[in-house]
Design an enzyme around this catalytic site. Structure first.
Site, PDB file in Angstrom:
ATOM      1  N   ASP A 193     -13.227   4.866  -7.094  1.00  0.00           N
ATOM      2  CA  ASP A 193     -11.811   5.634  -6.338  1.00  0.00           C
ATOM      3  C   ASP A 193     -11.768   6.484  -6.715  1.00  0.00           C
ATOM      4  O   ASP A 193     -11.409   6.663  -8.477  1.00  0.00           O
ATOM      5  CB  ASP A 193     -11.138   4.376  -6.814  1.00  0.00           C
ATOM      6  CG  ASP A 193     -10.593   4.261  -4.821  1.00  0.00           C
ATOM      7  OD1 ASP A 193     -10.683   4.919  -4.078  1.00  0.00           O
ATOM      8  OD2 ASP A 193      -9.748   3.430  -4.411  1.00  0.00           O
TER       9      ASP A 193
ATOM     10  N   ASP B  65     -10.807   3.311   4.317  1.00  0.00           N
ATOM     11  CA  ASP B  65     -10.119   2.423   3.978  1.00  0.00           C
ATOM     12  C   ASP B  65     -10.036   1.538   5.903  1.00  0.00           C
ATOM     13  O   ASP B  65      -8.880   0.498   5.697  1.00  0.00           O
ATOM     14  CB  ASP B  65      -8.342   2.659   3.867  1.00  0.00           C
ATOM     15  CG  ASP B  65      -8.460   2.928   2.397  1.00  0.00           C
ATOM     16  OD1 ASP B  65      -9.743   1.985   2.019  1.00  0.00           O
ATOM     17  OD2 ASP B  65      -8.074   3.032   1.878  1.00  0.00           O
TER      18      ASP B  65
HETATM   19  C1  DGJ Z   1      -8.311   3.258  -1.532  1.00  0.00           C
HETATM   20  C2  DGJ Z   1      -9.312   2.604  -1.192  1.00  0.00           C
HETATM   21  O1  DGJ Z   1      -9.759   3.005  -0.261  1.00  0.00           O
HETATM   22  C3  DGJ Z   1      -8.986   0.970  -1.552  1.00  0.00           C
HETATM   23  O2  DGJ Z   1     -10.303   0.306  -1.190  1.00  0.00           O
HETATM   24  C4  DGJ Z   1      -8.209  -0.154  -2.401  1.00  0.00           C
HETATM   25  O3  DGJ Z   1      -9.438  -0.054  -3.445  1.00  0.00           O
HETATM   26  C5  DGJ Z   1      -7.646   0.817  -2.816  1.00  0.00           C
HETATM   27  N1  DGJ Z   1      -8.079   2.185  -3.621  1.00  0.00           N
HETATM   28  C6  DGJ Z   1      -6.596   0.390  -4.243  1.00  0.00           C
HETATM   29  O4  DGJ Z   1      -5.803   1.136  -4.857  1.00  0.00           O
END
Ligand code: DGJ
Length: 739
Positions: free
Chosen positions: A477, A547
């Site tokens: 991430d 997301d």
């Molecule tokens: C952002 C990501 O896109 C999410 O899927 C998740 O992993 C969060 N960060 C966790 O902090």
């Protein structure tokens, strides 16, 4: 060899069965651009394609009598008669920025060389592609500019990059070095960009090219949610299935610029490369600078033709490693199931339920390390929090494996919370401008990945965990853009290099991890899809698309993403309702029907579903296991756009054309609607197909020319209980009938 050089006319013709690309050495020995498009016959001299006219207000080159303002060029400079934005700019010791790179030599060879420390498409044998390397020299500076062109034999694609070598005595500052520049003879195009924001990435935006400059870019340190490093030019009459289309994609994950400048004579200059804003690179005597690669695709078969070329090329000759050709495991990620509120027991229970329903990989997301109980602490401390996970990652991974699942782990290696042991030990390791207050994003700072010792320290921490634990998957991430970009490790005249050096540091860490842990499946992520780019696909063959996992939004996001990136690269999950991003309720079936077209998984706690819903989940997983080979590796067609219609549709067809899966999505319900048909693509016209849930069979040509009847219960007077709902969808499975 599909590249010829005509000595007399000094012209290079790169061609394969479908495309031609023609370059000419101009009378002043700089390079001119003659043609990019559908394949044309080779001939000795295409010089007539250049216009050497002198117009009013024209400044001409003294010894040659023509103006670079009116000649289409290959890698133009500013300052000597051309007033458009250039492909390169070099600041010299005396303050001058003029350059004059002229033809010196060239090499033509089979195959494709790699680019040092940068992601790039590749060949597996020399017969797959041919490469032209043209060396130009600026005699005053004693600098070389090497332009690389690779034409793929089986694809309508040319990969390009540029390399600078300083053989002079003095250092210079490169302040602009594009990967691709293409002067097109007219401006009769529509420009398409894929833009958005967090949770609404890659929305398709179309407008007519006009005189002046149209551009998208990133100055955020990553390619970004806001704009993708990929643009399309299409003829206004072209559509998904026919007409001339060109796609331009940058194989890079940092700051970029994609631009088209239309001049007063309607010549279009397309440019793609590192964003020159804020960029400079000091090149000492004896040093080289390599630009990232750009890939341009020409399609005479509309947007789908272009996308299918990108899909094949990026799936098979950009993505690497053991996962390149494997169907992807069906995963369950705990993020939206628990956020930071978990312990080992809770995770094991979630994983057990997932296993019962057929999930293959359990992924532990954020919160497992350091003192991380919220997003305000712990980043940088890559050791397990033993309050939550008494046996560490090793112990948890063993328990997950005992359940019969593979285990995956989330990391965010580029970041540090001020509230972390790492930051307390090395406050100078974060990117910060001296004397300025650093801005925080999600309570975190960005580590200075331009420094080898920083990257090395992070590698040691994470490699320690991967070496002792059974980790099969990593979600990498990256949750904030870079601000106050400045590295304390570099002198003042190298600060313009930091954004690029940062991304080189990210690439080097990826490279080291994939080399030492080759069996691990990597999924890239940046607050959803803020780094969904071709550069990342070289290291991580799949990427968390957004997301936003609301099914209706996802149709648009995945549709937009599919213009450049293959279905198998899109992480796509079924999440809970009401949806956590939009509070919207969509049917579980539709959430599955959308997520099937990607690297499929779940983002919820299955224990919270009803028995009936669990039953649906089991059916979805069984469906995906049966058809993921076709869906992830078949030929993908966009049929109907959610950016233009209430009903969106896409489909995928197996290589042998015996199986096809159609996804059909109605965003809002309608009543007493027309009799509806959907014209399919890519089938064998002579094959008979059985369509699940429909009686009899249909010829392929019938389904493609007349269409598959999709009328549902909203046509006419539906019987009680037959109503569709908003966000209704259907999957049609087509199977060829053997004679
Ligand atoms: C952002 C990501 O896109 C999410 O899927 C998740 O992993 C969060 N960060 C966790 O902090």
């Amino acid at each position: 060899m599909s590249i010829v050089f005509h000595e007399a006319s000094k012209e290079f013709h790169l061609y394969n069965d479908s495309i031609s690309y023609i370059i000419k050495v101009l009378p002043n020995d700089q390079l001119g651009q003659l043609y990019f498009g559908g394949r044309i016959h080779d001939r000795e001299d295409f010089g007539y394609l250049l216009e050497f006219a002198n117009r009013p207000m024209t400044s001409v080159l003294q010894d040659y009598g023509f103006s670079l303002e009116h000649v289409r060029q290959e890698y133009p400079a500013y300052g000597t008669t051309d007033f458009r934005l250039p492909a390169l700019e070099v600041l010299q010791a005396d303050g001058s920025r003029l350059t004059d790179f002229t033809y010196e030599s060239h090499r033509i060879f089979g195959g494709k060389p790699g680019l040092e420390n940068l992601p790039a498409t590749y060949t597996e044998s020399d017969g797959e592609a041919d490469t032209l390397e043209i060396t130009l020299r600026d005699k005053l500076l004693d600098m070389k500019l090497i332009l690389l062109y690779t034409i793929f034999n089986g694809e309508n694609a040319v990969a390009r990059s540029a390399r600078f070598e300083n053989h002079g005595e003095n250092p210079v500052q490169i302040t602009r070095a594009m990967s691709l520049c293409l002067d097109l003879p007219d401006c009769g195009y529509e420009w398409i960009q894929f833009s958005g924001a967090w949770s609404r990435e890659r929305q398709m935006k179309v407008r007519r090219l006009e005189q002046g400059i149209q551009a998208v870019s990133s100055a955020r340190g990553h390619s970004s949610h806001n704009h993708n490093p990929f643009i399309v030019l299409k003829r206004p009459t072209a559509d998904e299935f026919q007409g001339e289309v060109m796609g331009f994609s940058l194989v890079y994950s940092g700051n970029f610029l994609a631009q088209a400048e239309v001049d007063t004579y309607n010549v279009t200059r397309v440019m793609l490369g590192i964003n020159p804003f804020g960029f400079s690179w000091k090149l000492e005597s004896g040093e080289t600078f390599q630009t990232p690669e750009a890939v341009m695709v020409y399609s005479g078969d509309g947007l789908n033709g272009m996308s299918q070329t990108f899909h094949r090329l990026y799936r098979t000759r950009l993505a690497r490693g053991v996962w390149r050709d494997r169907v992807r495991p069906i995963l369950l990620n705990n993020w939206e199931a628990t956020y930071f509120d978990f312990d080992e027991e809770k995770l094991v229970n979630i994983a057990r339920a997932a296993k019962e329903d057929g999930v293959e990989l359990f992924v532990l997301d954020d919160g497992w390390f350091g003192e991380r109980s919220s997003d305000s602490s712990g980043l940088g401390d890559w050791y397990a929090n033993t309050d939550r996970l008494p046996g560490g990652i090793k112990g948890l991974a063993e328990k997950i494996e005992e359940l019969g699942l593979k285990f995956g782990l989330w990391v965010e290696l580029e970041m540090v919370n001020p509230d972390s042991d790492l930051y307390r030990r090395h406050p100078d390791w974060a990117l910060q401008t001296p004397g300025r207050t650093p801005s925080q994003g999600r309570n975190q700072l960005v580590l200075d990945f331009s420094r080898e010792e920083v990257v090395d320290c992070i590698y040691q921490m994470i490699a320690g965990i991967l070496s002792e634990s059974k980790v099969s998957y990593i979600k990498w991430d990256m949750n904030r853009s870079i601000t106050e970009c400045y590295s304390r490790a570099y002198p003042a005249d190298r600060q313009g290099e930091i954004f690029h050096r940062y991304i080189l540091g990210v690439y080097s860490l990826y490279e080291r991890l994939i080399r030492n842990f080759p069996e691990i499946l990597f999924e890239s992520c940046a607050s959803g899809g803020a780094r969904f780019d071709a550069g990342m696909l070289y290291y991580a063959p799949q990427c968390w698309t957004s997301d936003d996992s609301d099914a209706a939004e996802r149709i648009r996001i995945q549709y937009g993403t599919s213009f450049a990136y293959p279905v198998v690269s899109m992480g796509a999950h079924v999440s809970a309702v009401p949806n956590h991003q939009l509070c919207r309720n969509t049917p579980l079936e539709t959430r599955g029907n959308v997520a099937y077209f990607g690297a499929f998984g779940y983002e919820l706690d299955l224990q919270r579903l009803t028995d009936e819903e669990r039953c649906t989940v089991r059916q979805q997983i069984a469906f995906m296991k049966e058809y993921r080979q076709v869906i992830q590796y078949g030929t993908f067609y966009r049929l109907q756009s959610p950016f233009e219609n209430n009903i969106a549709a896409w489909m995928t067809v197996s290589e042998d054309r015996k199986t096809a899966i159609v996804g059909y999505y109605k965003i809002l319900n309608d009543v007493n609607c027309e009799f509806r048909k959907l014209r399919l693509k890519g089938l064998d016209p002579n094959m008979r197909y059985a369509v699940e849930e429909k009686d009899g069979w249909f010829y392929g040509d019938e389904l493609m020319k007349s269409g598959l009847v999709t009328t549902d219960a909203s046509a006419g007077q539906p019987a009680i209980g037959e109503f569709c709902t908003d966000f209704w969808s259907k999957i049609y499975v087509l199977k060829g009938i053997e004679n």
